[in-house]
Design an enzyme around this catalytic site. Structure first.
Site, short mmCIF file in Angstrom:
data_model
loop_
_atom_site.label_atom_id
_atom_site.label_comp_id
_atom_site.label_asym_id
_atom_site.label_seq_id
_atom_site.Cartn_x
_atom_site.Cartn_y
_atom_site.Cartn_z
N THR A 1 -24.98 -12.88 26.40
CA THR A 1 -24.32 -12.34 25.19
C THR A 1 -24.73 -10.86 24.99
OG1 THR A 1 -24.11 -12.38 22.93
CG2 THR A 1 -26.26 -13.24 23.69
N ASP B 1 -24.69 -9.60 22.23
CA ASP B 1 -25.42 -9.66 20.97
C ASP B 1 -26.88 -9.53 21.11
OD1 ASP B 1 -22.81 -9.83 20.17
OD2 ASP B 1 -23.00 -12.06 19.61
N GLY C 1 -21.86 -7.71 17.42
CA GLY C 1 -23.22 -8.22 17.45
C GLY C 1 -23.36 -9.43 16.63
N ARG D 1 -17.46 -4.76 26.02
CA ARG D 1 -17.90 -5.79 26.72
C ARG D 1 -17.42 -5.24 28.38
NH1 ARG D 1 -18.72 -10.72 24.52
NH2 ARG D 1 -17.81 -11.14 22.40
#
Length: 358
Positions: free
Chosen positions: A135, A137, A180, A285
């Site tokens: 991820t 995040d 995030g 991304r």
């Protein structure tokens, strides 16, 4: 094991193809065949398979996204019934049986919290699974960092740096909205590295008056622009989060969005300085994976194959600095949030006078 399957699910990120390459190369060297499951849990349920060889994975490690495709909505034990709105069914057992019919004896599932919770269910249903956390995040306790985080930071930093020239030219305040969700790692690290003046995090509500006073202070000091790095989930004291929409059939139902536009309007209204929003969004991304994510993906992919080959399953694997670690699939999921008092980057930012809007 003679045959295993690999699947990527949830939001994409850089580093996934490095995992896939490492799994295929490592498994092939052990005489294990690899089946790629296409498009996440859609492919798991609907039997979208492809055998992967070394020729399929040469040079893919640097590419963003995933050659297997992904989906961030479907859940195999709560799968939508075709042509029946708001009806769901458990498709786990039949999906496992379909894989067993083609000889698959274990799975490597790469994803975030929702993906790996389904991986836990699949493992408990009898298909041996190794989970790999990814991820942008960086909010999963199983690995620090998670796959995708380092490249997302680089993408955000480069974008913010490019905004500085136009902000300087027009004497503007630029409010940069950063992904995030409820964790502030991506906003803190990219904002700090890019030289943001103000960083607003979801772990600590900001005071709008403090933010506006800081903007005026910076502009009146002679600097021609202000950069504000704002987490998509940050919020003003006493106010609600800014939600773009709710997706009811998704693991992550809240879709954050709009804080940059809201803040830019408020700041311009209260300070008189021109303010513009910038939403980095999915730009964070994409692109090529950086070296850190390539290395982390390869290490975890190889580790996953070794564990399956040794019949050690039911784990989420990750990294803590130079050490590879494994933990059992948790029954409950809590995002790993920033500890603002214990984080070195946070302390350095405060020590350098960067405002957190409090």
């Amino acid at each position: 094991m003679k045959k295993i399957a690999i699947m990527t699910a949830g939001g994409d990120c850089c580093g996934l193809n490095s995992v896939i390459k490492a799994v295929v190369m490592s498994a092939t060297n052990k005489g294990i065949k690899v089946i790629g499951i296409m498009d996440g849990y859609i492919g798991f349920v609907e039997k979208r398979y492809k055998e992967l060889t070394k020729h399929d994975v040469y040079d893919i490690e640097k590419e963003g996204g995933t050659i297997l495709g992904s989906s961030n909505k479907e859940c195999p034990f709560h799968y939508p019934v075709k042509d029946k709105k708001d009806e769901y069914e458990d498709r786990v057992e039949e999906s496992i049986n379909a894989l067993r019919k083609i000889g698959v004896e274990g799975m490597i599932i790469v994803g975030g919290d929702g993906t790996l919770d389904s991986a836990r269910v699949i493992n408990e249903a009898g298909m041996p699974v190794i989970g790999i956390p990814k991820t942008i995040d960086n909010d999963m306790s199983a690995s620090d960092p998670t796959i995708g985080f380092e490249t997302a930071v680089e993408n955000s930093v480069q974008a913010i740096r490019k905004l500085k020239s136009t902000a300087y030219s027009h004497r503007r305040v630029m409010v940069v909205e950063i992904m995030g969700r409820t964790s502030g790692y991506l906003t803190l690290y990219s904002g700090f590295a890019a030289g943001a003046d103000i960083i607003l995090l979801p772990e600590q509500d900001y005071d709008l008056e403090v933010v506006c006073n800081e903007v005026k202070k910076i502009m009146e000091s002679g600097k021609r622009y202000v950069i504000i790095a704002a987490s998509e989930a940050c919020k003003e004291k006493g106010k609600e989060e800014t939600i773009a929409r709710i997706v009811t059939d998704s693991f992550e139902q809240k879709r954050y969005g709009g804080i940059a536009a809201k803040l830019a309007f408020q700041i311009e209204e209260k300070t008189g300085y021109e303010a513009r929003p910038m939403v980095l969004g999915h730009l964070q991304r994409g692109g090529e994976a950086n070296t850190a994510d390539i290395l982390l993906g390869a290490r975890l992919g190889n580790y996953a194959v070794n564990l399956l080959a040794d019949d050690k399953t039911g784990y989420i694997i990750g990294a803590k600095e130079s050490t590879l670690i494994k933990t059992r699939f948790p029954k409950t999921r809590e995002p790993r949030l920033l500890d603002l008092e214990d984080n070195d980057i946070c302390r350095a930012a405060k020590g350098m006078g960067i405002s957190f809007g409090i």
